[in-house]
Design a protein around this motif. Sequence first.
Motif, short mmCIF file in Angstrom:
data_model
loop_
_atom_site.label_atom_id
_atom_site.label_comp_id
_atom_site.label_asym_id
_atom_site.label_seq_id
_atom_site.Cartn_x
_atom_site.Cartn_y
_atom_site.Cartn_z
N PRO A 1 0.84 -1.21 0.00
CA PRO A 1 0.00 0.00 0.00
C PRO A 1 0.87 1.25 0.00
N ASN A 2 0.34 2.31 -0.50
CA ASN A 2 1.04 3.59 -0.46
C ASN A 2 0.44 4.44 0.65
N LEU A 3 1.17 4.48 1.76
CA LEU A 3 0.62 5.17 2.94
C LEU A 3 0.57 6.68 2.75
N MET A 4 1.35 7.19 1.83
CA MET A 4 1.29 8.63 1.60
C MET A 4 -0.02 8.99 0.90
N ALA A 5 -0.39 8.18 -0.05
CA ALA A 5 -1.68 8.42 -0.71
C ALA A 5 -2.81 8.27 0.30
N GLY B 1 -2.67 8.53 3.55
CA GLY B 1 -2.63 9.62 4.53
C GLY B 1 -3.16 10.92 3.96
N LEU B 2 -2.83 11.16 2.74
CA LEU B 2 -3.32 12.38 2.10
C LEU B 2 -4.84 12.35 2.00
N ALA B 3 -5.35 11.25 1.53
CA ALA B 3 -6.80 11.14 1.35
C ALA B 3 -7.53 11.23 2.69
N SER C 1 -4.74 12.26 7.57
CA SER C 1 -4.16 11.80 8.85
C SER C 1 -3.15 10.71 8.53
N SER C 2 -2.31 10.42 9.47
CA SER C 2 -1.37 9.34 9.25
C SER C 2 -1.18 8.57 10.55
N VAL D 1 1.63 8.03 11.94
CA VAL D 1 3.01 8.33 12.32
C VAL D 1 2.99 9.08 13.65
N SER E 1 4.61 18.36 9.21
CA SER E 1 4.43 18.21 7.77
C SER E 1 3.90 16.83 7.40
N TRP E 2 3.99 15.92 8.33
CA TRP E 2 3.51 14.55 8.07
C TRP E 2 2.13 14.33 8.67
N THR E 3 1.48 15.41 9.07
CA THR E 3 0.19 15.28 9.77
C THR E 3 0.21 14.05 10.68
#
Lengths: 346, 346
Positions: free
Chosen positions: A61-65, A67-69, A72-73, A75, A127-129
Motif C-alpha cells: 500500500p502507499n501510505l502517503m496516498a 494519509g493524504l486522502a 491523517s497518518s 506516524v 508536515s507529516w500530519t
Amino acid sequence: MAAPKPIRTRRKMQRVTIMDVAARAELSPSTVSLYFRKPDAVSAAASEAIARAIDALDYVPNLMAGGLAAASSRVVSIIVPSVRNAFFAETVATLQDELGKHRLQVMLSHTEYREHDEESLVRTALSWTPAAVVLTGLSHSTATRRLLRDSKVPIVEIWELGSPTMDMAVGFHHDQVGQAAASHLVQRGRKRLLFLGARLHEDRRAARRAQGFVETARDAPDVTADIIQHPAPASAEVGAMLLGEALHRFPNVDGIACSNDHIALGVIFECQRRGISIPGRLSVVGFGDLSFSAAANPSLTTIRPPGDLIGKEAARLIIARIAHPDTEPERTVIDTRFNLLHRQSS
Amino acid sequence: MAAPKPIRTRRKMQRVTIMDVAARAELSPSTVSLYFRKPDAVSAAASEAIARAIDALDYVPNLMAGGLAAASSRVVSIIVPSVRNAFFAETVATLQDELGKHRLQVMLSHTEYREHDEESLVRTALSWTPAAVVLTGLSHSTATRRLLRDSKVPIVEIWELGSPTMDMAVGFHHDQVGQAAASHLVQRGRKRLLFLGARLHEDRRAARRAQGFVETARDAPDVTADIIQHPAPASAEVGAMLLGEALHRFPNVDGIACSNDHIALGVIFECQRRGISIPGRLSVVGFGDLSFSAAANPSLTTIRPPGDLIGKEAARLIIARIAHPDTEPERTVIDTRFNLLHRQSS
DNA sequence: GCTCAAGATAATAGCGCTATTATGTAGCCG
DNA sequence: CGGCTACATAATAGCGCTATTATCTTGAGC
C-alpha cells in the motif's frame, strides 16, 4: 485559436496499486480499501479473493496516498535530545514497541540538546500530519507552542513534570529527585555534601536535580552542599575527574550525589584507585540505575527513573486519544515518580 | 432515470495550503512549489513575497501530498534490533544527525531480535516509498529480499559484513573480532580460554564472534577454548554469574573474552569480590568500549566497533545514491574494521 | 409474492502537492 | 525592428488512496 490538447506523459508508475488488486480480485477499489480499513465490513469470500490478489501481486500500500486522502497518518513523531542517552533510548524503544502494536510508526528526531532547533524539527514533524507528537521536557519556544496548538495534534511531553503543560505529560519532578538524594545522604549522617554534574548548562533536568539537591541539603542542620560540574557529557572518566576536583576543593566531603550513574561509577573507580572507602568515608548516590549499577563494587545506590514506564504511559495516552478523536481531549498529567534504590555505596 | 448529481460534502480542511500561500503572494501555486523545490529558479521579488506569505499564514507543507505527487519521499527507514542497545543507538543517532543535514527524516523500527518480524517491518517501511532502507545484519528472509529488490529502493545493510549483500553494506566481520580477541589472549600467554556470551542464540553477530574466538584459539598450540553462555540479555549481573560458572567448570581458566563490555564489567566486579587478580591470574577482553570501559578498575581491554563510523558511512552512501538517481547504482561494501584497545585488564 | 432493512459492493470526487508543458517577457543579435 | 533565446511564471493533469454516497443483493417478516 483552438487550444491544442496537450499530451501529458505523466510518469505512469509501474507500481502495483489498489486498482490492480481490485481488478485481479474482480472487485472494486473501494472494497479493497475497505478490506484494509474495516476488514469486518467485507465478506469472507471477498476478503479471501483480495488476500490472494495482494499476495499474487505483492501489493504494498502507499501510505502517503492514504494519509493524504484521509488527512491523517499513523506516524508518531518523537523528539528527544539524543537516543545515545540510555534514558531516552529506553523510552523511545518502549514507545516504539507499544505504538507498533497499534500499527503506529515512529519518526525520530534529535535536538542534541539544542533547544532552539526544536522548532524546525516540530515543523517538519507536522508536515507529516502525525497522529501525535512526543516532546522531551517542558521548555519550548513560543513559536513551537503556537505551531503545535494550531495543528491540533495530540502532544505528549515526557521526562519532566512541572508547569506549564501543553496537552498531556508523563514524567516526574526532577527537583524531587535531588531532594530525595539529599534527604538520603542526610539520613545516613552525612554533613559535607556535593553534587557532581555533567553538562548542567545544557541538561536542564540535571540542573533541576542539582538545585533540588542543594536546597534540601542546606535546610538540614549543620549540612553544607555545593555543586561541581563539568561541561562534557556524562561519562565515568568525567566522574573520576570530578571526584578529584571535589577532594581538592572540599577535602572533608562525605556525601556525593551524581547527575547520573556514569559519573557515580567514575567516582567509585577513582575511590578504589585512591583507597577511599565507600561507604565508609564517602557515600555515593547516582541517578539512572544503568545496566552496571547493581553489579558495581560496591553496588551503587541510585535513583531509578522509570524510562520504560514513561514510554508505556505515553503510548497509552496517545492510543487512547486516537481511539476517541471526537470527544473533547482531556489534559492529562501522569506522575510516574521514581525509586531510590538503596545499595552498598551509601 | 436521470442520475441525480450527488452533492459531495468532502471535509474541506481548514488547513493552509500552497494555494493560500500563492493567493496571498499573488502568484501561482506552481511558483510557490518551485520556491520549495528549486529556489534558484524563482526571482528574488517572488521569493520574498512567498516567504512573507508563508510566515503570515504559518504555512506547514504537507509532505504526504508532496511525496505522493513526486512518487518519493525524504524518509529513510531504519530497522535495528533495538535502540536500547548502545551500539545501535550510536549508529541510529549518527545516521539521524547526518541524514538530517540533508533534510532526510528517520523512521525507526525494532525487530527486538525477532528476525521473522523483519518482513512486516520492511513492508510497512516500503509503504512510505522511502528514500532508502537501512537494515541491521545480513540475514533476511527470501520474501524480504524480494520485496526490497522489487521496490528498487536503495538498501544499506549495517553492522555486519559477509556474503551475500543486497545492495550496499557498511560494517565489519564479527568472526575477525573473535579472532582478534583470541590472538591477543594467546599472545599474552594465556592457555585456558573462555568466551562468555549473553543471548548467543538470538544475537547472531555475537555468536559469530564466539565462533571466531574458539576457532582461532584452538589453532594455537596447547590452548583450549570453550563457550559459556546465558540466554538473558547482556548485563554486568549476567557477567558476574557467567564468571561464577566459568570458575566452577574450568577452574584453571586464565583468559576470558566477553560478548560485550557489560559482561566484562560484571567479570571485573566479581573478580574484585572474589579476590581474583586481573590481569595477574585472569586476562579479560571485552567488546564495545562502552562509556565505563576506559574508567574501569582495572581499565578494560576491549574491541571497539565503530558504531558512529558505520552511521556516518551509511548516511554518506545514501546521500550519494540519492544525489545520482539516474546513474547505475553501484554495489558498495565498506569494511569499517574495529580496534582492539589494549588496557590494564589483559 | 412483496416490502423493507441490513449487509455488501461500487461509483465518485477530492486530499495537497509536483512534474510537465505552455505562455509571457525581456534582452540580444544581426 | 523582427525573430530568437533565456528566464520567469502559470496552467493542467494526475499521484494512489479514502470518505461519502449510491446501488445492488439477500433474506426476514407478513
